[in-house]
Design a protein around this motif. Sequence first.
Motif, short mmCIF file in Angstrom:
data_model
loop_
_atom_site.label_atom_id
_atom_site.label_comp_id
_atom_site.label_asym_id
_atom_site.label_seq_id
_atom_site.Cartn_x
_atom_site.Cartn_y
_atom_site.Cartn_z
N LEU A 15 45.03 20.56 13.84
CA LEU A 15 45.60 22.04 14.04
C LEU A 15 44.63 22.68 14.88
O LEU A 15 43.31 22.91 14.57
N LYS A 16 45.14 23.49 15.80
CA LYS A 16 43.97 24.44 16.73
C LYS A 16 43.89 25.54 15.86
O LYS A 16 44.60 26.59 15.76
N ARG A 17 42.54 25.57 15.54
CA ARG A 17 42.01 26.73 14.80
C ARG A 17 40.62 26.94 14.67
O ARG A 17 39.90 25.73 14.90
N LYS A 18 39.99 27.83 14.51
CA LYS A 18 38.61 28.23 14.23
C LYS A 18 38.28 28.86 13.12
O LYS A 18 39.05 29.67 12.79
N PRO A 19 37.27 28.76 12.33
CA PRO A 19 36.51 27.29 12.23
C PRO A 19 37.41 26.31 11.57
O PRO A 19 38.61 26.79 10.93
N GLY A 20 37.05 24.99 11.41
CA GLY A 20 37.40 23.91 10.67
C GLY A 20 38.25 22.90 11.38
O GLY A 20 38.40 21.81 11.19
N GLU A 21 38.52 23.05 12.71
CA GLU A 21 39.28 22.14 13.68
C GLU A 21 38.59 20.92 13.67
O GLU A 21 38.84 19.71 13.45
N GLU A 22 37.20 20.91 13.82
CA GLU A 22 36.25 19.73 14.06
C GLU A 22 36.38 18.88 12.62
O GLU A 22 36.24 17.57 12.67
N GLU A 23 36.12 19.77 11.46
CA GLU A 23 35.95 19.13 10.37
C GLU A 23 37.24 18.35 10.20
O GLU A 23 37.29 17.12 9.44
N LYS A 25 39.46 17.04 12.03
CA LYS A 25 39.70 15.94 13.05
C LYS A 25 38.89 14.70 12.26
O LYS A 25 39.03 13.77 12.22
N LYS A 26 37.55 15.11 11.73
CA LYS A 26 36.64 14.13 11.40
C LYS A 26 37.12 13.47 10.24
O LYS A 26 37.21 12.12 10.04
#
Length: 74
Positions: A15-23, A25-26
Amino acid sequence: MNLGDLHKVWEIKALKRKPGEEEAKKNLEKIAKQVQPIMRKHKWRVKLLSEFCLNNPTLLGLNVGAGIHVKLRL
């Protein structure tokens, strides 16, 4: 070409959101890697592995029909 390479997750989307998007995806990438041997064994392919967010928790579950939609609650 090794046909075993076809049985995998083709795309991962968080989901597109900040913060947390990269976590997120990982975490999805880790899940895809863990199920890879099962997918090869059964010759399954997943076009898109994505994160989802529902406001109604009763909508979570398993729906296997013609399109085969599987939702996992982690």
